[in-house]
Motif scaffolding. Structure first.
Motif, short mmCIF file in Angstrom:
data_model
loop_
_atom_site.label_atom_id
_atom_site.label_comp_id
_atom_site.label_asym_id
_atom_site.label_seq_id
_atom_site.Cartn_x
_atom_site.Cartn_y
_atom_site.Cartn_z
N GLY A 270 0.81 -1.21 0.00
CA GLY A 270 0.00 0.00 0.00
C GLY A 270 0.84 1.26 0.00
N VAL A 271 0.20 2.36 -0.38
CA VAL A 271 0.85 3.68 -0.39
C VAL A 271 -0.08 4.68 0.29
CG1 VAL A 271 1.77 5.55 -1.82
CG2 VAL A 271 2.09 3.17 -2.54
N LYS A 272 0.50 5.54 1.12
CA LYS A 272 -0.29 6.55 1.83
C LYS A 272 0.39 7.92 1.74
CE LYS A 272 -2.14 7.78 6.41
NZ LYS A 272 -2.31 7.34 7.82
N PRO A 273 -0.10 8.79 0.84
CA PRO A 273 0.35 10.18 0.90
C PRO A 273 -0.34 10.89 2.07
CG PRO A 273 -1.27 9.92 -0.85
CD PRO A 273 -1.04 8.55 -0.26
N ALA A 274 0.42 11.66 2.81
CA ALA A 274 -0.14 12.31 3.99
C ALA A 274 0.47 13.70 4.16
CB ALA A 274 0.13 11.47 5.25
N GLY A 275 -0.38 14.63 4.55
CA GLY A 275 0.09 15.98 4.81
C GLY A 275 -0.06 16.90 3.62
N GLY A 276 -0.89 17.92 3.75
CA GLY A 276 -0.99 18.95 2.72
C GLY A 276 -2.02 18.69 1.65
N ILE A 277 -2.70 17.54 1.67
CA ILE A 277 -3.75 17.27 0.68
C ILE A 277 -5.08 17.67 1.32
CG2 ILE A 277 -4.82 15.56 -0.83
CD1 ILE A 277 -2.28 13.86 -0.41
N SER A 278 -5.58 18.84 0.96
CA SER A 278 -6.74 19.37 1.66
C SER A 278 -7.93 19.65 0.77
CB SER A 278 -6.36 20.67 2.39
OG SER A 278 -5.86 21.63 1.47
N SER A 279 -7.79 19.49 -0.55
CA SER A 279 -8.91 19.78 -1.46
C SER A 279 -9.26 18.56 -2.28
CB SER A 279 -8.57 20.94 -2.39
OG SER A 279 -7.62 20.55 -3.36
N ALA A 280 -10.54 18.45 -2.65
CA ALA A 280 -11.00 17.37 -3.51
C ALA A 280 -10.26 17.42 -4.84
CB ALA A 280 -12.50 17.48 -3.72
N HIS A 302 -7.10 -1.28 1.79
CA HIS A 302 -5.91 -2.00 2.23
C HIS A 302 -4.71 -1.76 1.31
CE1 HIS A 302 -7.42 -5.05 -0.64
NE2 HIS A 302 -6.18 -5.48 -0.70
N LEU A 303 -4.88 -0.89 0.28
CA LEU A 303 -3.76 -0.61 -0.62
C LEU A 303 -3.51 0.88 -0.86
CD1 LEU A 303 -4.24 -3.40 -3.31
CD2 LEU A 303 -2.48 -3.29 -1.52
N PHE A 304 -4.43 1.73 -0.49
CA PHE A 304 -4.19 3.16 -0.66
C PHE A 304 -4.98 3.96 0.37
CE2 PHE A 304 -4.60 7.40 -2.57
CZ PHE A 304 -3.28 7.65 -2.88
N ARG A 305 -4.33 4.97 0.93
CA ARG A 305 -4.96 5.86 1.91
C ARG A 305 -4.50 7.30 1.70
NH1 ARG A 305 -6.29 2.95 6.68
NH2 ARG A 305 -6.94 0.88 5.98
N PHE A 306 -5.37 8.20 2.11
CA PHE A 306 -4.99 9.60 2.28
C PHE A 306 -4.88 9.88 3.77
CE2 PHE A 306 -7.38 9.84 -1.77
CZ PHE A 306 -6.49 10.53 -2.57
N GLY A 307 -3.75 10.41 4.21
CA GLY A 307 -3.65 10.88 5.58
C GLY A 307 -4.06 12.34 5.62
N ALA A 308 -5.17 12.64 6.28
CA ALA A 308 -5.72 14.00 6.18
C ALA A 308 -6.55 14.35 7.40
CB ALA A 308 -6.57 14.12 4.92
N SER A 309 -6.59 15.63 7.71
CA SER A 309 -7.46 16.12 8.77
C SER A 309 -8.54 17.05 8.23
CB SER A 309 -6.63 16.86 9.84
OG SER A 309 -5.86 17.90 9.26
N SER A 310 -8.26 17.71 7.09
CA SER A 310 -9.23 18.67 6.56
C SER A 310 -9.79 18.28 5.19
CB SER A 310 -8.58 20.06 6.46
OG SER A 310 -7.43 20.02 5.62
N LEU A 311 -9.23 17.26 4.55
CA LEU A 311 -9.66 16.88 3.20
C LEU A 311 -11.13 16.50 3.17
CD1 LEU A 311 -9.18 16.07 0.24
CD2 LEU A 311 -8.32 13.87 1.07
N LEU A 312 -11.60 15.78 4.18
CA LEU A 312 -12.98 15.29 4.17
C LEU A 312 -13.98 16.42 4.01
CD1 LEU A 312 -15.01 12.97 4.46
CD2 LEU A 312 -14.87 13.28 6.95
N ASN A 313 -13.75 17.54 4.66
CA ASN A 313 -14.72 18.64 4.60
C ASN A 313 -14.90 19.16 3.18
OD1 ASN A 313 -15.21 18.59 7.36
ND2 ASN A 313 -13.57 20.04 7.82
N ASP A 314 -13.80 19.31 2.46
CA ASP A 314 -13.91 19.82 1.08
C ASP A 314 -14.55 18.78 0.17
OD1 ASP A 314 -13.23 22.05 -0.81
OD2 ASP A 314 -12.19 20.41 -1.81
#
Length: 336
Positions: A270-280, A302-314
Protein backbone atom coordinates in the motif's frame (compact mmCIF):
# COMPACT_ATOMS: atom_id res chain seq x y z
CA UNK A 1 2.41 -12.76 6.94
CA UNK A 2 0.49 -13.61 10.10
CA UNK A 3 2.37 -16.34 11.91
CA UNK A 4 5.23 -16.61 14.38
CA UNK A 5 7.79 -17.09 11.62
CA UNK A 6 7.28 -13.62 10.13
CA UNK A 7 10.79 -12.46 11.06
CA UNK A 8 12.34 -15.55 9.47
CA UNK A 9 10.14 -15.20 6.37
CA UNK A 10 11.10 -11.55 5.94
CA UNK A 11 14.78 -12.35 6.30
CA UNK A 12 14.54 -15.23 3.81
CA UNK A 13 12.85 -12.96 1.28
CA UNK A 14 15.48 -10.27 1.79
CA UNK A 15 18.27 -12.83 1.40
CA UNK A 16 16.76 -13.99 -1.90
CA UNK A 17 16.44 -10.47 -3.30
CA UNK A 18 19.74 -9.14 -1.93
CA UNK A 19 21.72 -12.27 -2.72
CA UNK A 20 22.85 -12.53 0.88
CA UNK A 21 22.07 -11.58 4.47
CA UNK A 22 20.61 -8.06 4.90
CA UNK A 23 23.88 -6.57 6.11
CA UNK A 24 24.70 -2.93 5.70
CA UNK A 25 27.03 -3.82 2.82
CA UNK A 26 24.40 -5.93 1.02
CA UNK A 27 21.68 -3.33 1.49
CA UNK A 28 23.96 -0.53 0.30
CA UNK A 29 24.95 -2.53 -2.77
CA UNK A 30 21.32 -3.24 -3.64
CA UNK A 31 19.88 0.21 -2.87
CA UNK A 32 22.66 2.11 -4.61
CA UNK A 33 22.43 -0.29 -7.54
CA UNK A 34 18.85 0.78 -8.26
CA UNK A 35 18.46 2.95 -11.37
CA UNK A 36 18.71 6.64 -10.55
CA UNK A 37 15.56 8.75 -10.67
CA UNK A 38 15.15 11.05 -13.65
CA UNK A 39 13.83 14.04 -11.71
CA UNK A 40 12.72 15.98 -14.78
CA UNK A 41 10.96 12.96 -16.25
CA UNK A 42 9.25 12.14 -12.94
CA UNK A 43 7.97 15.68 -12.47
CA UNK A 44 6.76 15.82 -16.07
CA UNK A 45 4.83 12.53 -15.63
CA UNK A 46 3.27 13.81 -12.41
CA UNK A 47 2.33 17.12 -14.03
CA UNK A 48 0.74 15.33 -17.00
CA UNK A 49 -1.30 13.07 -14.74
CA UNK A 50 -2.35 16.11 -12.71
CA UNK A 51 -3.90 17.75 -15.77
CA UNK A 52 -6.07 14.83 -16.84
CA UNK A 53 -9.74 15.61 -17.41
CA UNK A 54 -12.44 13.32 -16.04
CA UNK A 55 -16.16 13.13 -16.71
CA UNK A 56 -18.55 14.61 -14.18
CA UNK A 57 -19.95 11.11 -13.60
CA UNK A 58 -16.43 9.90 -12.86
CA UNK A 59 -15.96 12.78 -10.45
CA UNK A 60 -18.95 11.57 -8.41
CA UNK A 61 -17.35 8.12 -8.20
CA UNK A 62 -13.97 9.63 -7.32
CA UNK A 63 -15.37 11.76 -4.50
CA UNK A 64 -17.01 8.76 -2.87
CA UNK A 65 -13.89 6.67 -3.30
CA UNK A 66 -11.71 9.41 -1.78
CA UNK A 67 -13.87 9.41 1.34
CA UNK A 68 -13.49 5.63 1.62
CA UNK A 69 -9.70 6.00 1.45
CA UNK A 70 -9.24 8.71 4.09
CA UNK A 71 -7.51 8.18 7.42
CA UNK A 72 -9.34 10.90 9.37
CA UNK A 73 -6.66 12.25 11.63
CA UNK A 74 -6.04 14.17 14.83
CA UNK A 75 -2.43 14.25 16.00
CA UNK A 76 -2.08 17.18 18.36
CA UNK A 77 -0.60 17.48 21.81
CA UNK A 78 -3.92 18.93 22.96
CA UNK A 79 -5.97 15.89 21.85
CA UNK A 80 -8.48 14.75 24.46
CA UNK A 81 -10.82 11.75 24.73
CA UNK A 82 -13.66 14.10 23.83
CA UNK A 83 -11.91 15.29 20.69
CA UNK A 84 -11.28 11.68 19.64
CA UNK A 85 -14.93 10.80 20.24
CA UNK A 86 -15.92 13.75 18.04
CA UNK A 87 -13.53 12.54 15.34
CA UNK A 88 -15.08 9.08 15.48
CA UNK A 89 -18.59 10.53 15.29
CA UNK A 90 -17.55 12.43 12.16
CA UNK A 91 -16.12 9.25 10.67
CA UNK A 92 -19.27 7.27 11.41
CA UNK A 93 -21.60 9.92 9.99
CA UNK A 94 -19.58 12.14 7.62
CA UNK A 95 -22.70 13.82 6.18
CA UNK A 96 -25.56 13.84 8.65
CA UNK A 97 -27.94 14.91 5.87
CA UNK A 98 -27.08 11.94 3.63
CA UNK A 99 -27.06 8.41 5.12
CA UNK A 100 -25.72 7.07 1.81
CA UNK A 101 -22.46 8.96 2.22
CA UNK A 102 -19.54 6.52 2.53
CA UNK A 103 -17.32 6.44 5.61
CA UNK A 104 -13.56 7.00 5.91
CA UNK A 105 -11.33 3.95 6.17
CA UNK A 106 -9.87 4.78 9.56
CA UNK A 107 -9.36 7.24 12.34
CA UNK A 108 -5.70 7.94 13.11
CA UNK A 109 -4.68 8.99 16.62
CA UNK A 110 -1.85 8.85 19.11
CA UNK A 111 -1.42 5.54 20.89
CA UNK A 112 -2.85 6.66 24.20
CA UNK A 113 -6.05 7.71 22.44
CA UNK A 114 -6.62 4.28 20.88
CA UNK A 115 -8.89 2.93 23.67
CA UNK A 116 -11.22 5.93 23.31
CA UNK A 117 -11.42 5.50 19.53
CA UNK A 118 -12.13 1.77 19.84
CA UNK A 119 -14.84 2.34 22.45
CA UNK A 120 -16.47 5.12 20.46
CA UNK A 121 -16.59 3.00 17.30
CA UNK A 122 -18.22 0.05 19.04
CA UNK A 123 -19.62 -2.38 16.47
CA UNK A 124 -18.39 -0.15 13.65
CA UNK A 125 -14.79 -0.97 14.55
CA UNK A 126 -13.34 -3.32 11.96
CA UNK A 127 -12.10 -3.89 8.43
CA UNK A 128 -12.72 -0.90 6.11
CA UNK A 129 -12.76 -3.25 3.12
CA UNK A 130 -15.95 -4.61 4.69
CA UNK A 131 -17.56 -1.26 5.44
CA UNK A 132 -16.16 -0.83 8.97
CA UNK A 133 -13.70 1.73 10.34
CA UNK A 134 -10.18 0.86 11.48
CA UNK A 135 -8.18 2.50 14.23
CA UNK A 136 -4.69 3.57 13.20
CA UNK A 137 -2.12 4.69 15.75
CA UNK A 138 1.10 6.59 15.19
CA UNK A 139 3.99 5.05 17.08
CA UNK A 140 7.78 4.79 17.44
CA UNK A 141 8.22 8.27 18.94
CA UNK A 142 6.21 9.94 16.18
CA UNK A 143 6.97 12.35 14.56
CA UNK A 144 10.73 12.55 15.20
CA UNK A 145 11.51 8.87 15.74
CA UNK A 146 14.12 9.95 18.25
CA UNK A 147 13.93 7.37 21.02
CA UNK A 148 15.45 4.05 21.96
CA UNK A 149 14.33 0.91 20.15
CA UNK A 150 12.89 -0.43 23.40
CA UNK A 151 10.59 2.57 23.69
CA UNK A 152 9.58 2.30 20.02
CA UNK A 153 8.67 -1.36 20.43
CA UNK A 154 6.77 -0.74 23.67
CA UNK A 155 4.94 2.18 22.01
CA UNK A 156 3.88 -0.12 19.18
CA UNK A 157 2.93 -3.10 21.33
CA UNK A 158 0.85 -0.93 23.68
CA UNK A 159 -1.16 0.51 20.78
CA UNK A 160 -1.78 -2.93 19.28
CA UNK A 161 -2.83 -4.33 22.67
CA UNK A 162 -5.27 -1.43 23.05
CA UNK A 163 -6.96 -2.38 19.78
CA UNK A 164 -5.10 -0.51 17.03
CA UNK A 165 -5.57 -2.22 13.67
CA UNK A 166 -2.80 -0.26 11.98
CA UNK A 167 0.51 1.20 13.13
CA UNK A 168 2.08 4.20 11.42
CA UNK A 169 5.78 4.13 12.35
CA UNK A 170 8.52 6.59 11.45
CA UNK A 171 11.94 5.55 10.22
CA UNK A 172 15.12 6.94 11.74
CA UNK A 173 15.89 9.49 9.03
CA UNK A 174 19.24 10.34 10.61
CA UNK A 175 20.40 6.73 10.40
CA UNK A 176 19.12 6.44 6.83
CA UNK A 177 20.85 9.63 5.67
CA UNK A 178 24.05 8.45 7.36
CA UNK A 179 23.87 5.31 5.24
CA UNK A 180 23.18 2.95 8.15
CA UNK A 181 20.62 0.98 6.16
CA UNK A 182 20.90 -2.20 8.25
CA UNK A 183 19.98 -0.22 11.38
CA UNK A 184 16.82 1.13 9.71
CA UNK A 185 16.00 -2.28 8.26
CA UNK A 186 16.34 -4.04 11.61
CA UNK A 187 14.17 -1.47 13.38
CA UNK A 188 11.36 -1.90 10.86
CA UNK A 189 11.59 -5.70 11.17
CA UNK A 190 11.35 -5.49 14.95
CA UNK A 191 8.48 -3.00 14.89
CA UNK A 192 6.70 -5.35 12.49
CA UNK A 193 7.08 -8.14 15.06
CA UNK A 194 5.75 -5.81 17.78
CA UNK A 195 2.57 -5.52 15.67
CA UNK A 196 1.84 -9.18 16.43
CA UNK A 197 -1.38 -9.82 18.36
CA UNK A 198 -2.01 -12.59 20.86
CA UNK A 199 -3.89 -14.62 18.24
CA UNK A 200 -0.87 -14.57 15.91
CA UNK A 201 -2.28 -12.04 13.45
CA UNK A 202 -0.61 -8.69 12.81
CA UNK A 203 -1.68 -5.08 12.79
CA UNK A 204 -0.92 -3.51 9.40
CA UNK A 205 2.36 -1.60 9.41
CA UNK A 206 2.66 1.71 7.56
CA UNK A 207 6.25 2.95 7.32
CA UNK A 208 6.58 6.75 7.23
CA UNK A 209 9.59 7.92 5.23
CA UNK A 210 9.24 11.64 6.01
CA UNK A 211 10.16 12.42 2.42
CA UNK A 212 10.55 16.13 3.12
CA UNK A 213 13.72 15.29 5.08
CA UNK A 214 15.19 12.81 2.58
CA UNK A 215 16.39 15.59 0.24
CA UNK A 216 16.48 13.68 -3.07
CA UNK A 217 14.22 11.47 -5.17
CA UNK A 218 16.93 8.80 -5.14
CA UNK A 219 16.74 8.72 -1.34
CA UNK A 220 12.96 8.42 -1.46
CA UNK A 221 13.29 5.49 -3.85
CA UNK A 222 15.89 3.76 -1.67
CA UNK A 223 13.88 4.32 1.52
CA UNK A 224 10.78 2.91 -0.19
CA UNK A 225 12.58 -0.27 -1.24
CA UNK A 226 14.21 -0.62 2.18
CA UNK A 227 10.88 -0.28 3.99
CA UNK A 228 9.20 -2.88 1.81
CA UNK A 229 12.13 -5.29 2.12
CA UNK A 230 11.84 -5.02 5.91
CA UNK A 231 8.15 -5.94 5.92
CA UNK A 232 6.19 -2.71 5.67
CA UNK A 233 2.62 -3.27 4.49
CA UNK A 234 2.37 0.39 3.40
CA UNK A 235 4.88 3.08 2.58
CA UNK A 236 3.76 6.55 3.68
CA UNK A 237 5.15 9.89 2.59
CA UNK A 238 5.03 12.04 5.68
CA UNK A 239 4.09 12.71 9.27
CA UNK A 240 2.36 15.93 8.23
CA UNK A 241 4.62 17.77 10.66
CA UNK A 242 7.42 18.53 8.14
CA UNK A 243 7.26 20.52 4.92
CA UNK A 244 7.19 19.59 2.16
CA UNK A 245 4.84 16.73 3.03
CA UNK A 246 3.02 14.74 0.33
CA UNK A 247 3.67 15.86 -3.24
CA UNK A 248 2.43 14.28 -6.44
CA UNK A 249 5.92 13.53 -7.87
CA UNK A 250 7.06 11.85 -4.64
CA UNK A 251 3.86 9.83 -4.43
CA UNK A 252 4.20 8.82 -8.08
CA UNK A 253 7.75 7.65 -7.39
CA UNK A 254 6.58 5.55 -4.44
CA UNK A 255 3.76 4.08 -6.55
CA UNK A 256 6.32 3.13 -9.19
CA UNK A 257 8.41 1.35 -6.53
CA UNK A 258 5.30 -0.56 -5.44
CA UNK A 259 4.60 -1.44 -9.07
CA UNK A 260 8.15 -2.74 -9.51
CA UNK A 261 7.93 -4.72 -6.26
CA UNK A 262 4.68 -6.31 -7.41
CA UNK A 263 6.27 -7.29 -10.71
CA UNK A 264 9.22 -8.81 -8.84
CA UNK A 265 7.36 -10.69 -6.09
CA UNK A 266 3.63 -10.67 -6.88
CA UNK A 267 3.02 -8.93 -3.53
CA UNK A 268 0.82 -5.84 -3.27
CA UNK A 269 2.05 -3.04 -1.01
CA UNK A 270 0.00 0.00 0.00
CA UNK A 271 0.85 3.68 -0.39
CA UNK A 272 -0.29 6.55 1.83
CA UNK A 273 0.35 10.18 0.90
CA UNK A 274 -0.14 12.31 3.99
CA UNK A 275 0.09 15.98 4.81
CA UNK A 276 -0.99 18.95 2.72
CA UNK A 277 -3.75 17.27 0.68
CA UNK A 278 -6.74 19.37 1.66
CA UNK A 279 -8.91 19.78 -1.46
CA UNK A 280 -11.00 17.37 -3.51
CA UNK A 281 -9.34 18.79 -6.63
CA UNK A 282 -5.89 17.73 -5.41
CA UNK A 283 -7.09 14.37 -4.10
CA UNK A 284 -8.55 13.52 -7.52
CA UNK A 285 -5.09 14.02 -9.01
CA UNK A 286 -3.79 11.33 -6.68
CA UNK A 287 -6.67 8.98 -7.56
CA UNK A 288 -5.88 9.40 -11.26
CA UNK A 289 -2.17 8.83 -10.60
CA UNK A 290 -2.84 5.60 -8.70
CA UNK A 291 -5.21 4.32 -11.37
CA UNK A 292 -2.77 5.09 -14.18
CA UNK A 293 0.28 3.68 -12.39
CA UNK A 294 -1.08 0.62 -10.58
CA UNK A 295 -4.65 0.24 -11.78
CA UNK A 296 -8.01 0.85 -10.11
CA UNK A 297 -7.54 -2.38 -8.11
CA UNK A 298 -5.20 -0.38 -5.84
CA UNK A 299 -7.95 2.11 -4.96
CA UNK A 300 -9.13 0.10 -1.97
CA UNK A 301 -8.49 0.75 1.74
CA UNK A 302 -5.91 -2.00 2.23
CA UNK A 303 -3.76 -0.61 -0.62
CA UNK A 304 -4.19 3.16 -0.66
CA UNK A 305 -4.96 5.86 1.91
CA UNK A 306 -4.99 9.60 2.28
CA UNK A 307 -3.65 10.88 5.58
CA UNK A 308 -5.72 14.00 6.18
CA UNK A 309 -7.46 16.12 8.77
CA UNK A 310 -9.23 18.67 6.56
CA UNK A 311 -9.66 16.88 3.20
CA UNK A 312 -12.98 15.29 4.17
CA UNK A 313 -14.72 18.64 4.60
CA UNK A 314 -13.91 19.82 1.08
CA UNK A 315 -14.83 16.46 -0.46
CA UNK A 316 -18.19 16.55 1.33
CA UNK A 317 -18.83 20.07 0.07
CA UNK A 318 -18.09 19.06 -3.52
CA UNK A 319 -20.20 15.92 -3.12
CA UNK A 320 -23.16 17.92 -1.81
CA UNK A 321 -22.94 20.28 -4.76
CA UNK A 322 -23.28 17.32 -7.09
CA UNK A 323 -25.90 15.27 -5.24
CA UNK A 324 -28.17 18.24 -4.55
CA UNK A 325 -28.10 19.37 -8.18
CA UNK A 326 -26.28 22.57 -7.37
CA UNK A 327 -23.18 21.55 -9.29
CA UNK A 328 -22.97 23.63 -12.42
CA UNK A 329 -19.66 22.49 -13.82
CA UNK A 330 -18.98 21.23 -17.37
CA UNK A 331 -19.56 17.70 -18.63
CA UNK A 332 -15.83 17.17 -18.35
CA UNK A 333 -14.01 18.51 -15.31
CA UNK A 334 -10.41 19.58 -15.74
CA UNK A 335 -8.54 18.76 -12.56
CA UNK A 336 -5.50 20.91 -13.32
Amino acid sequence: MNNISTDLALRARAVEILGGEPSNEALRRFLHGLPGVDAVGLEQRAAALGTRSIKTSSKAWALDRIIELIDLTTLEGADTPGKVRSLVAKAMHPDASDPSCPRPAAVCVYGDMVPYAVAALGTMHGDPDNGKISVAAVATAFPSGRSSLAIKLADTADAVAAGADEIDMVIDRGAFLAGDYAFVYDQIVQVKEACRREDGSYASLKVILETGELNTYDNVKRASWLSILAGGDFIKTSTGKVQPAATLPVTLLMLEVVRDWHRLTGEKIGVKPAGGISSAKDAIKYVVTVAETLGEEWLVPHLFRFGASSLLNDVLMQRQKMTTGHYSGPDYLTIA
